[in-house]
Design an enzyme around this catalytic site. Structure first.
Site, PDB file in Angstrom:
ATOM      1  N   PHE A 127       0.861  -1.178   0.000  1.00 30.27           N
ATOM      2  CA  PHE A 127       0.000   0.000   0.000  1.00 30.27           C
ATOM      3  C   PHE A 127       0.900   1.231   0.000  1.00 30.27           C
ATOM      4  O   PHE A 127       1.879   1.296   0.746  1.00 30.27           O
ATOM      5  CB  PHE A 127      -0.912  -0.012   1.229  1.00 30.27           C
ATOM      6  CG  PHE A 127      -1.926   1.094   1.192  1.00 30.27           C
ATOM      7  CD1 PHE A 127      -3.026   1.008   0.350  1.00 30.27           C
ATOM      8  CD2 PHE A 127      -1.759   2.233   1.955  1.00 30.27           C
ATOM      9  CE1 PHE A 127      -3.957   2.043   0.289  1.00 30.27           C
ATOM     10  CE2 PHE A 127      -2.683   3.270   1.897  1.00 30.27           C
ATOM     11  CZ  PHE A 127      -3.778   3.168   1.059  1.00 30.27           C
ATOM     12  N   ASP A 199       2.705  -5.154   8.710  1.00 29.90           N
ATOM     13  CA  ASP A 199       1.536  -4.299   8.556  1.00 29.90           C
ATOM     14  C   ASP A 199       0.320  -5.221   8.531  1.00 29.90           C
ATOM     15  O   ASP A 199       0.180  -6.049   7.620  1.00 29.90           O
ATOM     16  CB  ASP A 199       1.648  -3.495   7.261  1.00 29.90           C
ATOM     17  CG  ASP A 199       0.430  -2.599   7.025  1.00 29.90           C
ATOM     18  OD1 ASP A 199      -0.651  -2.902   7.568  1.00 29.90           O
ATOM     19  OD2 ASP A 199       0.559  -1.611   6.293  1.00 29.90           O
ATOM     20  N   TYR A 224     -10.139   0.227  11.203  1.00 29.82           N
ATOM     21  CA  TYR A 224     -11.388   0.610  10.536  1.00 29.82           C
ATOM     22  C   TYR A 224     -11.784  -0.338   9.406  1.00 29.82           C
ATOM     23  O   TYR A 224     -12.773  -0.102   8.736  1.00 29.82           O
ATOM     24  CB  TYR A 224     -11.342   2.055  10.031  1.00 29.82           C
ATOM     25  CG  TYR A 224     -10.107   2.468   9.278  1.00 29.82           C
ATOM     26  CD1 TYR A 224      -9.923   2.121   7.956  1.00 29.82           C
ATOM     27  CD2 TYR A 224      -9.137   3.249   9.893  1.00 29.82           C
ATOM     28  CE1 TYR A 224      -8.801   2.514   7.266  1.00 29.82           C
ATOM     29  CE2 TYR A 224      -7.997   3.655   9.217  1.00 29.82           C
ATOM     30  CZ  TYR A 224      -7.837   3.283   7.892  1.00 29.82           C
ATOM     31  OH  TYR A 224      -6.716   3.687   7.223  1.00 29.82           O
ATOM     32  N   LYS A 225     -11.010  -1.396   9.206  1.00 26.57           N
ATOM     33  CA  LYS A 225     -11.385  -2.357   8.174  1.00 26.57           C
ATOM     34  C   LYS A 225     -12.130  -3.515   8.859  1.00 26.57           C
ATOM     35  O   LYS A 225     -13.258  -3.340   9.271  1.00 26.57           O
ATOM     36  CB  LYS A 225     -10.119  -2.804   7.435  1.00 26.57           C
ATOM     37  CG  LYS A 225      -9.420  -1.627   6.720  1.00 26.57           C
ATOM     38  CD  LYS A 225      -8.194  -2.072   5.970  1.00 26.57           C
ATOM     39  CE  LYS A 225      -7.435  -0.891   5.380  1.00 26.57           C
ATOM     40  NZ  LYS A 225      -8.146  -0.220   4.281  1.00 26.57           N
ATOM     41  N   ARG A 372     -11.943  -5.571  -6.256  1.00 28.82           N
ATOM     42  CA  ARG A 372     -11.726  -6.160  -4.924  1.00 28.82           C
ATOM     43  C   ARG A 372     -13.052  -6.470  -4.245  1.00 28.82           C
ATOM     44  O   ARG A 372     -13.958  -5.640  -4.224  1.00 28.82           O
ATOM     45  CB  ARG A 372     -10.990  -5.168  -4.003  1.00 28.82           C
ATOM     46  CG  ARG A 372      -9.560  -4.949  -4.288  1.00 28.82           C
ATOM     47  CD  ARG A 372      -8.835  -4.347  -3.071  1.00 28.82           C
ATOM     48  NE  ARG A 372      -9.569  -3.271  -2.412  1.00 28.82           N
ATOM     49  CZ  ARG A 372      -9.165  -2.673  -1.290  1.00 28.82           C
ATOM     50  NH1 ARG A 372      -8.036  -3.057  -0.692  1.00 28.82           N
ATOM     51  NH2 ARG A 372      -9.864  -1.701  -0.754  1.00 28.82           N
TER      52      ARG A 372
END
Lengths: 413, 413
Positions: A127, A199, A224-225, A372
């Protein structure tokens, strides 16, 4: 292979031990939400918890809540609640700041622990913020960054030079959904004399993680995922206990001080993971995270993983007739809780996702060509997987995505 | 001098143009809140705004709110709302991260803008995190820190050496309440060839600030004191436009990228204040800040300052019979919106504050010997000032503070 039917899916849902959790989330009518890997759905307990913090702890009790409501220790109490989800001891995790800042802290702390090694290895496809932050950190430290594809032989080659201080990899690749062998890679990195930073943004809450058992030195993740703590919710840092007295991060604010209320002029870091803290944290946002972590305390992560594998497997099988490329590893052992597909026509990916959204199936698109779909076992049903896959096959087969309105790009993709 | 009476105060309240704002805050019964310089009171609009973000933007609209609810641009839209309070152009302020992280960014950016100068001047009595963060930043940069008392001749002496890259001072001293001459000090610092960083934590929302007119290079501030945005609410960074293309901060996350959605591997900072952003921000906390800033859009800061001066002046006069030392400057021009007093008996300060809290008058104590009282003109009445001063005089005169229960220390002082 006999194709699974919607009726089969309904039977799986009826027998699903995680099924009751669906009722603990707000899910809009007519929506199949396959974007929980970007922003998790709202736990029903969150609004009340946040309102209580605002109206009682802040509004009524005011500044005294720093003591009576446990505000000062919140980064540690939330860390302790999160620790079981990442296989850490309660005092090895602190919640605070964002993923970017925490990555910065970990990379610099690792470089300082290995002063005679000046290379940080990152991954080509990580990312962007991981790449950018590493760039910023190595520049400050007079070090250099080397990027590899960690799913091939390049990582071992990079380590062989003997100049690597630290390796920073994503446990699950945000684009492809590839799940890395944390134990094996960490062992290989340690064997070369380097430190390992993970990560966890795309794995925490979806995949069982054993940071301690697998030997990680540092880890960073967002909430938050799959942790459903709300947009931009505070991130966390894991610091292995063996580094508590020696790892030095540069954002040396007062919350990481050994005796913060002495208000002395000299920074003396505390000998716990709290030395990775800097300043005061947004407690209103922390309250939503706490509601979510309290829910996860009742969740068996092995069951989550079983259902996640079953769902991604099912989605891959059911969407095969669409003729899209499978970007995610076919081997379930090497797959996170998402399926990434690519359209042979590079212009078709984005509008295909938009056409699905118009049908109420929310996934997302990641440049240059990835569709995705994230699978959150806590609030998705097998029938949702069936319906979403059916919709995708129809959108591709009928050319529905060619409608010009689906080509319009939003600011945030 | 004729002593002011409570009746006089009631008349002042009746004529006060700011009086209607009091009704826009939640203020517990029986409390006179003189700690808004630590944690501002709750604006009545905040719970609804936060609930709307949680239930509609997050819960119902989910990931699409990154576009439809303006989440992506929130650091800039909040920055633009905050800008008038600090005398900045809308594009010079961004909201995000905490004070500590933002100080770190500013100190390193300043050191990079002056590569042949390796000293950062700070102030001996600054809030510890300013000192600790500077320590962390100069260590990384191979620079050194020099601490001075900025209210005496030491600052000019430190600048004379010609090796100072940047000066970091608090606009209002958190302990003494001293208000610095931002325009004059900034000019002197610039004349020496150094850059000026202001910490606005204890002045923003209480004192008129003109960053652009007064020439500041960088500024940082929190929003949970006089800006009433809630515990640990996100902080802000000011970057003067002349530095937008050149100032480089090291927390180079993707929100500061020129083209974040290209997802390219190389960090290229955008040429605006947004280059001081790093990662995603806690939008639940941002929503409370937005409610508060929308209230401030209706506030005339000159009236706030007039009332603040009148209140601190009145409190100083009315508490004189207590015989405490005045730590805050006697000259109103040099005073922020707080009064700091010291008890001749160093053991008496803490229990005196506790005895006042038991009477419903909330101030706080700062080691080693300061009793702090903050005055927030938006929600305090002149009669509150009268009653608080009366209570303090009584607590000191009667020795009420000697009750052993007032000596018990809380974790967070």
């Amino acid at each position: 292979m006999t194709q699974i039917t919607r009726e089969d899916c309904a039977k799986l849902d009826a027998a699903d031990p995680l099924a009751p959790f669906r009722d603990e989330f707000v899910l809009p009518d007519g929506v199949i939400y396959l974007d929980g890997n970007s922003l998790g759905a709202l736990p029903k307990a969150a609004p009340g918890r946040v309102a209580d913090l605002i109206e009682r702890e802040w509004g009524r009790d005011l500044v005294k809540s720093w003591n009576t409501a446990g505000w000062w220790d919140k980064p540690r109490t939330l860390g302790a609640k999160l620790a079981p989800l990442v296989g850490a001891a309660p005092h090895e995790v602190v919640v605070g700041d964002g993923t970017s800042a925490n990555l910065f802290k970990a990379v610099i702390a690792a470089l300082r622990l290995a002063p005679d090694r000046r290379v940080v290895v990152g991954e080509t496809g990580n990312f962007p913020t991981d790449l950018y932050i590493t760039q910023g950190a190595v520049e400050l430290m007079g070090a250099t960054e080397r990027r590899v594809d960690p799913d091939g032989p390049e990582l071992a080659e990079a380590l062989a030079a003997g100049d690597v201080a630290a390796v920073l990899l994503s446990h699950v690749d945000y684009r492809t959904g590839a799940l890395r062998d944390m134990a094996g890679i960490t062992r290989m990195v340690h064997d070369s004399g380097a430190l390992m930073i993970w990560d966890l943004c795309h794995s925490v809450g979806a995949v069982p993680i054993e940071l301690s058992a697998w030997g990680a030195d540092f880890a960073v993740g967002c909430t938050y995922k799959y942790l459903n703590a709300g947009p931009g919710a505070p991130a966390f840092s894991y610091v292995a206990e063996r580094h508590h007295a020696t790892a030095r991060q540069p954002l040396s604010g007062w919350h990481g001080h050994a005796r913060p209320f002495d208000f002395t002029g000299d920074y003396v870091p505390v000998d716990t993971a709290s030395r990775f803290l800097s300043g005061s944290q947004p407690l209103v946002a922390d309250a939503a995270l706490e509601a979510s972590l309290d829910l996860f305390a009742r969740v068996d992560m092995r069951r989550v993983r079983e259902k996640s594998v079953a769902m991604t497997e099912m989605f891959i099988d059911l969407t095969a007739p669409a003729g899209l490329g499978l970007v995610t590893p076919r081997d379930a052992e090497r797959r996170g809780s998402q399926v990434a597909l690519s359209h042979p026509d590079p212009e078709a990916g984005y509008p295909t996702v938009q056409a699905l959204i118009a049908r109420g199936v929310i996934g997302d698109f990641r440049a240059p060509d990835v569709l995705r779909f994230g699978f959150t076992p806590l609030y998705l049903r097998y029938v949702d997987v069936f319906d979403a896959a059916t919709a995708l096959v129809e959108v591709v087969r009928t050319g529905e995505w060619r409608d010009p309105r689906f080509a319009e790009r939003a600011q945030v993709t």
